[in-house]
Design a protein around this motif. Structure first.
Motif, mmCIF file in Angstrom:
data_model
loop_
_atom_site.group_PDB
_atom_site.id
_atom_site.type_symbol
_atom_site.label_atom_id
_atom_site.label_comp_id
_atom_site.label_asym_id
_atom_site.label_seq_id
_atom_site.Cartn_x
_atom_site.Cartn_y
_atom_site.Cartn_z
ATOM 1 N N ILE A 1 6.310 -3.925 4.529
ATOM 2 C CA ILE A 1 6.154 -2.673 4.071
ATOM 3 C C ILE A 1 5.582 -1.843 4.981
ATOM 4 O O ILE A 1 6.205 -0.540 5.339
ATOM 5 C CB ILE A 1 4.793 -2.436 2.636
ATOM 6 N N ALA A 2 4.699 -2.327 5.934
ATOM 7 C CA ALA A 2 4.456 -1.692 7.166
ATOM 8 C C ALA A 2 5.668 -1.365 8.065
ATOM 9 O O ALA A 2 5.493 0.152 8.547
ATOM 10 C CB ALA A 2 3.183 -2.437 7.902
ATOM 11 N N GLN A 3 6.528 -2.002 8.492
ATOM 12 C CA GLN A 3 7.553 -1.877 9.113
ATOM 13 C C GLN A 3 8.627 -0.741 8.378
ATOM 14 O O GLN A 3 8.856 0.087 9.249
ATOM 15 C CB GLN A 3 8.249 -2.972 9.378
ATOM 16 N N LEU A 12 -1.674 -0.103 8.019
ATOM 17 C CA LEU A 12 -0.251 0.493 8.645
ATOM 18 C C LEU A 12 -0.678 0.774 10.423
ATOM 19 O O LEU A 12 0.365 0.360 11.072
ATOM 20 C CB LEU A 12 0.113 1.577 7.923
ATOM 21 N N ARG A 13 -1.581 1.106 10.432
ATOM 22 C CA ARG A 13 -2.031 1.515 11.847
ATOM 23 C C ARG A 13 -1.999 0.400 12.914
ATOM 24 O O ARG A 13 -1.819 0.273 13.983
ATOM 25 C CB ARG A 13 -3.229 2.417 11.908
ATOM 26 N N GLN A 14 -2.995 -0.766 12.009
ATOM 27 C CA GLN A 14 -3.025 -1.993 12.735
ATOM 28 C C GLN A 14 -1.575 -2.709 13.002
ATOM 29 O O GLN A 14 -1.480 -3.358 14.214
ATOM 30 C CB GLN A 14 -3.717 -2.899 11.931
ATOM 31 N N VAL A 41 -1.243 6.069 -8.146
ATOM 32 C CA VAL A 41 -0.310 5.664 -7.179
ATOM 33 C C VAL A 41 -0.843 4.274 -6.943
ATOM 34 O O VAL A 41 -2.012 4.122 -6.570
ATOM 35 C CB VAL A 41 0.097 6.396 -6.281
ATOM 36 N N CYS A 42 -0.211 3.179 -6.819
ATOM 37 C CA CYS A 42 -0.349 1.670 -6.229
ATOM 38 C C CYS A 42 0.108 1.569 -4.909
ATOM 39 O O CYS A 42 1.386 1.419 -4.569
ATOM 40 C CB CYS A 42 0.152 0.766 -7.357
ATOM 41 N N TYR A 43 -0.832 1.316 -4.201
ATOM 42 C CA TYR A 43 -0.521 1.052 -2.496
ATOM 43 C C TYR A 43 -0.812 -0.425 -2.432
ATOM 44 O O TYR A 43 -1.828 -0.947 -2.676
ATOM 45 C CB TYR A 43 -1.297 1.911 -1.801
ATOM 46 N N PHE A 44 0.129 -0.772 -1.764
ATOM 47 C CA PHE A 44 0.117 -2.358 -1.395
ATOM 48 C C PHE A 44 -0.518 -2.540 -0.236
ATOM 49 O O PHE A 44 -0.749 -3.556 0.300
ATOM 50 C CB PHE A 44 1.603 -3.045 -1.313
ATOM 51 N N ILE A 45 -0.537 -1.295 0.741
ATOM 52 C CA ILE A 45 -1.018 -1.508 2.066
ATOM 53 C C ILE A 45 -2.031 -0.135 2.294
ATOM 54 O O ILE A 45 -1.887 0.758 1.632
ATOM 55 C CB ILE A 45 -0.263 -1.686 3.114
#
Length: 202
Positions: free
Chosen positions: A79-81, A15-17, A6-10
């Motif tokens: 992505i985070a939001q 994400l927590r930050q 799996v490729c994660y961009f973040i």
């Protein structure tokens, strides 16, 4: 049988930050929503060809300078939001082979449904802002990312320039009277359907 990682961009740390998610939330409850936000909202905005190019670049560590800057400034905040938006209804649920149970604590009270809806709406507003900003940047720099402007003909997910959805959709062919239809003002020119052939500059 081969397996594609799996490729994660973040990262979960990023994400927590960028969100109010606290350290005591397990990473395994966060990563599925990162992937879902990439595969849905982000892929819709980029189109599958450009999205696949960015995934390939992350996996093989060969993103060029423009792509790295684009990821850092436009893709990752979005992505985070969106990941936070997707996970909010499920963050305190546990799915077992017996039931779907709600987790709780003696030191906290779960949010009411009305409160959760309000919070999700606020998070979605921010996520869609980041998506709109990303799409406008892409349209304002047409030569910077060839996979965005010249996607493969057989893309399963064509790109969309619309970041916001209000819940109301009126098809072009069903408008009544002399009511102009403005498309969202991305880029330098926004066409207006029903304006007697005129375009509107922004």
């Amino acid at each position: 049988m081969s397996y594609t990682p799996v490729c994660y961009f973040i990262s979960t740390e990023y994400l927590r930050q960028q969100t109010p998610i606290e350290e005591n939330v397990d990473d395994t409850k966060l990563t599925p929503w990162i992937v879902q936000s990439q595969d849905t909202f982000l892929c819709e905005g980029l189109g599958e060809t450009f999205y696949d190019r960015l995934k390939d670049g992350v996996k093989n560590n060969n993103l060029n300078a423009d792509e790295q800057s684009f990821m850092r400034n436009f893709v990752q905040p979005q992505i985070a939001q969106f990941a936070f938006y997707l996970m909010m209804p499920f963050i305190n649920l546990k799915v077992t082979n017996k039931s779907i149970a709600k987790e709780g604590s003696e030191f906290s009270t779960p949010a009411e449904l009305s409160e959760l809806k309000f919070l999700r709406s606020a998070v979605l507003d921010m996520a869609e802002f980041y998506k709109r900003r990303m799409i406008k940047y892409l349209l304002d720099h047409p030569s910077m990312f060839p996979q965005y402007n010249n996607p493969n003909a057989l893309d399963n997910m064509p790109k969309s320039a619309q970041a916001y959805f209000t819940g109301i959709y009126i098809p072009y062919g069903e408008r009544r009277g002399n009511i102009p239809n403005y498309l969202e003002p991305y880029g330098t020119i926004s066409p207006c359907v029903g304006c007697n052939g005129r375009s509107n500059s922004y």
